[in-house]
Design a protein around this motif. Structure first.
Motif, PDB file in Angstrom:
ATOM      1  N   THR A  87      -8.838  -0.203  -0.097  1.00  0.00           N
ATOM      2  CA  THR A  87      -8.496  -0.258   1.036  1.00  0.00           C
ATOM      3  C   THR A  87      -8.963  -1.592   1.642  1.00  0.00           C
ATOM      4  N   LYS A 120       0.984  -1.298  -0.162  1.00  0.00           N
ATOM      5  CA  LYS A 120       0.033  -0.190   0.052  1.00  0.00           C
ATOM      6  C   LYS A 120       0.951   1.239   0.280  1.00  0.00           C
ATOM      7  N   VAL A 163      -5.421  -0.735  -5.109  1.00  0.00           N
ATOM      8  CA  VAL A 163      -4.503  -0.959  -3.463  1.00  0.00           C
ATOM      9  C   VAL A 163      -3.293  -0.103  -3.828  1.00  0.00           C
TER      10      VAL A 163
END
Length: 302
Positions: A85, A29, A79
């Motif tokens: 998320t 992320k 992502v």
């Protein structure tokens, strides 16, 4: 060690791995943590004995590369961009409509660039050089386009990041198949090339296509165009069996020689990964192994 050929592919800022029952993708992320997404595979497709038969299992590989791979790539892109998320990942995967459109565009691009393009280039010269030489030249052009395309995209910075994850995927699979612990220390030491790589598979497809299309001969142009499209699954199925045989008998020197171009081509699509990329590959592989009940060698304490 493994009785099942575990594998996967690189995605944007992550790695996808597929097992017998589940696919898992680990994506880095924007904040540096890893988001792990898991999906159970459809039993009627992935556990169907029909698709375990020689040649038919190559069709399943095509499904993997096109449908499953495209969905996981789209998910990973979301992502990495921060759009997807943990809270919304179940509702933010690629919809069926967009998946169909994406696949249609991708397939059209592949068919035109690698199959119809070379046919058109050679068509103008066929009367001058003869049918046999035209078929050979068509295959050589197809190979040249593949290598040139891979070389060009490998120059892009964003693609080089993906190729780093590709190297991490190979290293994790090699480490597991050698019975070594799945930790960064051991995975880092493994090879970044693999005998069952998708890049090598593409090269084998291009070579096999020369022989398969030669069987079609020199019918009218419309038939030749249709043959280049309709026979793609046949070529892929044969190429997959050749790749499996090569991986199984790689210990023999003659097989190593035959597979040398395939492994060399992986130099264009893999990069040495950093530890963060290796961690993603390990996380994804561990998930599918655990789902399949496969014992994972203990990690080395650090």
């Amino acid at each position: 060690m493994a009785t099942f050929n575990y594998g996967g592919q690189a995605v944007i800022e992550g790695v996808m791995m597929r097992g017998r029952k589940m696919v898992a993708v680990a994506v880095r992320k924007p904040n540096g943590t890893i988001l792990l997404h898991k999906e159970l595979l459809t039993p009627r497709l992935y556990q169907n004995r029909l698709f375990r038969l020689p040649f038919l299992r190559g069709i399943l590989l095509l499904w993997d590369m096109l449908v499953l791979g495209t969905r996981m790539m789209a998910f990973a892109t979301g992502v990495a961009s921060g759009e997807i998320t943990e809270e919304n990942q179940k509702t933010s995967t690629l919809g069926k409509g967009m998946l169909a459109i994406t696949l249609a565009i991708s397939l059209t691009f592949v068919v035109v660039l690698f199959f119809l393009g070379p046919l058109a280039l050679v068509g103008a010269l066929q009367r001058q050089i003869g049918n046999a030489l035209a078929l050979l030249l068509e295959g050589v052009i197809r190979l040249a386009i593949l290598i040139g395309y891979l070389w060009l995209i490998s120059r892009l910075n964003g693609v080089q990041r993906v190729f780093g994850y590709h190297g991490a995927e190979h290293k994790a699979i090699n480490t597991f198949e050698q019975g070594q612990p799945l930790d960064v220390i051991h995975v880092r030491q493994a090879s970044k090339v693999h005998t069952r790589c998708g890049t090598g598979f593409l090269l084998i497809v291009m070579v096999i296509s020369i022989f398969v299309f030669a069987l079609v001969g020199n019918p009218p142009l419309v038939i030749r165009i249709l043959s280049r499209i309709v026979l793609i699954p046949v070529v892929a199925a044969i190429a997959y069996e050749v790749m499996r045989l090569g991986a199984t008998y790689y210990r023999y020197q003659v097989v190593r020689w035959l597979l040398a171009p395939s492994l060399a081509l992986q130099g264009l699509t893999t990069r040495e990964p950093d530890d963060s990329q290796i961690e993603c590959a390990i996380r994804a592989l561990e998930q599918v192994l655990e789902q399949d009940g496969v014992m994972i060698p203990e990690r080395t304490s650090t």
